[in-house]
Design an enzyme around this catalytic site. Structure first.
Site, PDB file in Angstrom:
ATOM      1  N   SER A 200      11.738  -2.510  10.272  1.00 40.86           N
ATOM      2  CA  SER A 200      11.743  -2.564   8.804  1.00 40.86           C
ATOM      3  C   SER A 200      13.027  -3.140   8.222  1.00 40.86           C
ATOM      4  O   SER A 200      13.039  -3.539   7.065  1.00 40.86           O
ATOM      5  CB  SER A 200      11.534  -1.157   8.224  1.00 40.86           C
ATOM      6  OG  SER A 200      12.544  -0.284   8.675  1.00 40.86           O
TER       7      SER A 200
ATOM      8  N   ASP B  63      16.357   3.783  -0.050  1.00 44.82           N
ATOM      9  CA  ASP B  63      15.606   5.031   0.181  1.00 44.82           C
ATOM     10  C   ASP B  63      16.375   5.812   1.252  1.00 44.82           C
ATOM     11  O   ASP B  63      17.508   5.456   1.576  1.00 44.82           O
ATOM     12  CB  ASP B  63      14.128   4.753   0.525  1.00 44.82           C
ATOM     13  CG  ASP B  63      13.927   3.990   1.832  1.00 44.82           C
ATOM     14  OD1 ASP B  63      14.859   3.958   2.662  1.00 44.82           O
ATOM     15  OD2 ASP B  63      12.836   3.429   2.016  1.00 44.82           O
TER      16      ASP B  63
ATOM     17  N   HIS C 192      16.744   3.136   4.296  1.00 45.54           N
ATOM     18  CA  HIS C 192      16.973   1.684   4.238  1.00 45.54           C
ATOM     19  C   HIS C 192      18.022   1.288   3.206  1.00 45.54           C
ATOM     20  O   HIS C 192      18.077   1.877   2.124  1.00 45.54           O
ATOM     21  CB  HIS C 192      15.664   0.959   3.906  1.00 45.54           C
ATOM     22  CG  HIS C 192      14.582   1.226   4.894  1.00 45.54           C
ATOM     23  ND1 HIS C 192      13.602   2.163   4.689  1.00 45.54           N
ATOM     24  CD2 HIS C 192      14.338   0.681   6.109  1.00 45.54           C
ATOM     25  CE1 HIS C 192      12.796   2.188   5.738  1.00 45.54           C
ATOM     26  NE2 HIS C 192      13.216   1.306   6.619  1.00 45.54           N
TER      27      HIS C 192
END
Ligand SMILES: *[C@@H]1O[C@H](CO)[C@@H](O)[C@H](O)[C@H]1NC(C)=O
Ligand SMILES: *[C@@H]1O[C@H](CO)[C@@H](O)[C@H](O)[C@H]1NC(C)=O
Length: 349
Positions: free
Chosen positions: A33, A324, A327
């Protein structure tokens, strides 16, 4: 001071985009990610971010599937190299081969070096990412012709960013049994050997200029701070130590492989020190919060838990290290992109 620093960096990016355009025909991305621009939108998984407030700071606030409020490091690098401002996701249904001649990402959020990680998080495995890379080459040869396709594949810069999930979602959660099977030291070796296997595979498929990113201080992610039962709110120092050990092994493997394969330029892209620097001197970067994510409480929310209606979501993400609980913000991604770009321009051209 912070402003001057950023303006300085921006001017460097502009400078490089003028002087290095066309030196690299494409940016090709593998991993998790940290570099997935939205491949997970097209696969059956709960690990998605194609809804608000993700993408909040894009023009029109488009949630693309990137796990951030805006661009990823690879987007900044692609743009600075005079290529596309956003690296497209290979599985984006709105794209086809014509959109991938200057770069493409095969990365999948939740992926790990260990297949058990990708399985646990319902992500593509690294092996599947490589299968799509093969399919891409096939399509590219049809679209631009064999010799141009070979040129793109050989001269592209490859960026690989993966490994965090193997420790934080797999090994230390104990969900997969790896904890029982390996000591953490042996697990690091296991992951590094799979990284070497992956690099060998893409080398055999024509990749020659590769940057493999190491781990950040994974014990300082908001989700780890908020689950630190010994010293509440502090970084998990043991996890950071694991990240440093893993990075050291990765660097040795990278040096060895670089010698073993003719024509291969393989470098290690360290982001650990940059994160430490920002955590220790946030004001230098105009950052005020390095502990919590901007989204929601910032303590644990990621993916669908990062909800646009949450009243605690911060107003200005550029004052945060993390977007978040897992991340980085676009601001941090910019800084990572800048450091990485300098390495690429110094070592891979
Ligand atoms: C893909 O490329 C075509 C042709 O250049 C362009 O019209 C289209 O907007 C691109 N799609 C995306 C999603 O960028
Ligand atoms: C993952 O699976 C592929 C085949 O599906 C295998 O080649 C590879 O070695 C496996 N990697 C790990 C880390 O288990």
């Amino acid at each position: 001071m912070a402003q001057i620093h950023l303006i300085h960096l921006l001017s460097l990016l502009t400078f490089f985009s003028l002087s290095t355009a066309a030196r690299f025909p494409a940016v090709i991305v593998f991993g998790d990610s940290t570099v997935d621009p939205g491949n997970n939108n097209a696969i059956d998984t709960i690990l998605r971010s194609n809804f608000p407030p993700y993408g909040r700071d894009f023009k029109n606030a488009v949630p693309t599937g990137r796990f951030s409020n805006g661009k990823l490091p690879t987007d900044f690098i692609s743009e600075a190299l005079g290529l596309q401002p956003l690296v497209p996701a290979y599985l984006d249904p709105a794209c086809s081969i014509e959109n991938f001649t200057k770069g493409v990402a095969f990365a999948s959020s939740g992926a790990g070096l260990d297949n058990a990680t990708s399985n646990l998080l319902t992500a593509m495995s690294l092996g599947e990412e490589v299968e799509y890379f093969k399919e891409y080459q096939h399509k590219l040869r049809k679209y631009v012709g064999k010799s141009r396709a070979n040129y793109i594949v050989n001269e592209a810069v490859y960026i690989v960013s993966i490994g965090t999930n193997d420790f934080l979602s797999n090994y230390f959660t104990m969900f997969t049994g790896r904890f029982l099977q390996f000591t953490v030291d042996k697990f690091e070796d296991f992951l590094v050997s799979h990284a070497a296997e992956f690099l060998t595979n893409i080398y055999k498929l024509g990749a020659r200029k590769i940057l493999f990113a190491g781990l950040s201080p994974i014990g300082c992610l908001p989700v780890e701070r908020s689950t630190n039962l010994i010293r509440e709110g502090q970084c998990k120092t043991m996890f950071n130590e694991v990240a440093r050990n893993f990075n050291a092994k990765l660097q040795r493997m990278i040096a060895d492989l670089g010698i073993k394969f003719p024509g291969l330029r393989l470098i290690y892209g360290g982001v650990y020190d940059l994160f430490s620097e920002i955590i220790n001197n946030p004001s230098r970067y105009g950052i005020e919060n390095v502990e919590d994510g901007c989204c929601a409480t910032g303590k644990f929310e990621v993916a669908f838990l990062c909800d646009s209606r949450h009243p605690l979501t911060c107003r200005d993400a550029s004052k945060y290290l993390f977007w978040d609980a897992f991340h980085p913000t676009e601001k941090t991604n910019y800084l990572i992109g800048d450091v990485t770009l300098h390495l690429i321009l110094r070592e891979l051209i």
